[in-house]
Design a protein around this motif. Structure first.
Motif, PDB file in Angstrom:
ATOM      1  N   HIS A 208       0.726  -1.217   0.209  1.00  0.00           N
ATOM      2  CA  HIS A 208      -0.191   0.054  -0.028  1.00  0.00           C
ATOM      3  C   HIS A 208       0.676   1.203  -0.053  1.00  0.00           C
ATOM      4  N   VAL A 210       0.074   5.289   0.810  1.00  0.00           N
ATOM      5  CA  VAL A 210      -0.834   6.214   1.254  1.00  0.00           C
ATOM      6  C   VAL A 210      -0.262   7.763   0.988  1.00  0.00           C
ATOM      7  N   ARG A 225      -2.621  11.324  -7.354  1.00  0.00           N
ATOM      8  CA  ARG A 225      -2.950   9.762  -7.576  1.00  0.00           C
ATOM      9  C   ARG A 225      -2.327   9.278  -9.028  1.00  0.00           C
ATOM     10  N   HIS A 240      -3.755   4.966  -2.114  1.00  0.00           N
ATOM     11  CA  HIS A 240      -4.659   5.493  -1.268  1.00  0.00           C
ATOM     12  C   HIS A 240      -4.668   7.048  -1.371  1.00  0.00           C
ATOM     13  N   PRO A 249      -7.503   6.265   4.458  1.00  0.00           N
ATOM     14  CA  PRO A 249      -8.019   4.887   4.375  1.00  0.00           C
ATOM     15  C   PRO A 249      -7.874   4.020   5.649  1.00  0.00           C
TER      16      PRO A 249
END
Ligand SMILES: [Zn+2]
Ligand SMILES: [Zn+2]
Length: 253
Positions: A208, A210, A225, A240, A249
């Motif tokens: 992930h 973030v 993003r 995220h 998130p």
């Protein structure tokens, strides 16, 4: 391990890590009401927090700290420079512990501080190990040191600043001195700088990313993003976004 972003942006920053009965709060930039409200949203309470780690003394990272400590006597960890900058008497009055370059164990977590480049007294990023997983959290830095770059590449979860789009900052409404401060080596990471770090995160460990501390004036979530997504190419890594007024998130690894 669970990671929840309680708030992220230029106004307030706080995130919670949880494993078993241990809960670590990184930064307490929400006012106490906002902090309690955000914790409630994820089924948590201030008195159950095991330790607070602060990245630096700026208000958007410490606003709720004093009120939080009145409600619950939680140990606070930060560099000596950060502790002294919050208030000269802080180290004497509270359960405050300087990091001193050593790793700190809190339950299943091992926390290490890495210096960052930001216009604060002694700001840091955090590398947090839990079992086989590593979470690296770095916001508020104008540059990424080789150590921090490596920490991200080895991470399961990267919480990384993607503060501004360089073109939007240059052409935006901020006064010139503020533009220079944000874009400077002790300011904040741009989408492009963040993309340069993410391009090297193809080690197979990361699950992930973030994107944190987005500017509401000098960035757009889509730009941040898309920039990160392009840098990560076809890797199976989730990207995220975070926001100032929304919890999330919520990640589990
Ligand atoms: Zn900040
Ligand atoms: Zn700052």
């Amino acid at each position: 391990m669970h990671l929840s972003i309680l708030a992220s942006g230029s106004q307030a920053n706080a995130l919670l890590l949880r494993e078993g009965s241990t809960r670590i709060l990184v930064d307490a930039g929400l006012g106490i009401r906002g902090l309690i409200f955000a914790l409630q949203e994820i089924g948590e309470r201030p008195q159950d927090i095991s330790a607070v780690f602060l990245t630096h003394e700026h208000n958007d990272h410490t606003r709720g700290l004093a009120s939080l400590l009145k409600r619950a006597p939680i140990p606070v960890y930060a560099t000596a420079g950060t502790l002294a900058a919050i208030s000269p008497g802080f180290m004497r009055m509270q359960k405050a512990f300087p990091m001193n370059g050593i790793a700190v164990d809190v339950g299943p977590f091992t926390v290490r501080a890495l210096p960052v480049s930001h216009d604060a007294a002694d700001p840091v990023a955090y590398q947090i190990h839990c079992g086989n997983d590593l979470v690296t959290i770095a916001t508020d830095t104008g540059e990424v040191s080789p150590d921090l770059h490596r920490a991200f590449a080895e991470s399961t979860i990267a919480v990384i600043e993607s503060n501004h789009d360089e073109h939007l900052l240059r052409t935006g409404p901020y006064p010139e001195h503020l533009k220079l401060r944000i874009a400077g080596s002790t300011g904040h990471l741009s989408n492009r700088q963040t993309a340069n770090v993410l391009r090297d995160c193809n080690t197979g460990k990361m699950k992930h990313v973030v994107l944190a501390h987005l500017s509401e004036e000098n960035n757009h979530p889509d730009l941040a993003r898309d920039s990160a997504r392009t840098a990560l190419d076809n890797l199976d890594i989730a990207v995220h976004l975070t926001a100032q007024k929304t919890v999330g998130p919520l990640l589990t690894v």
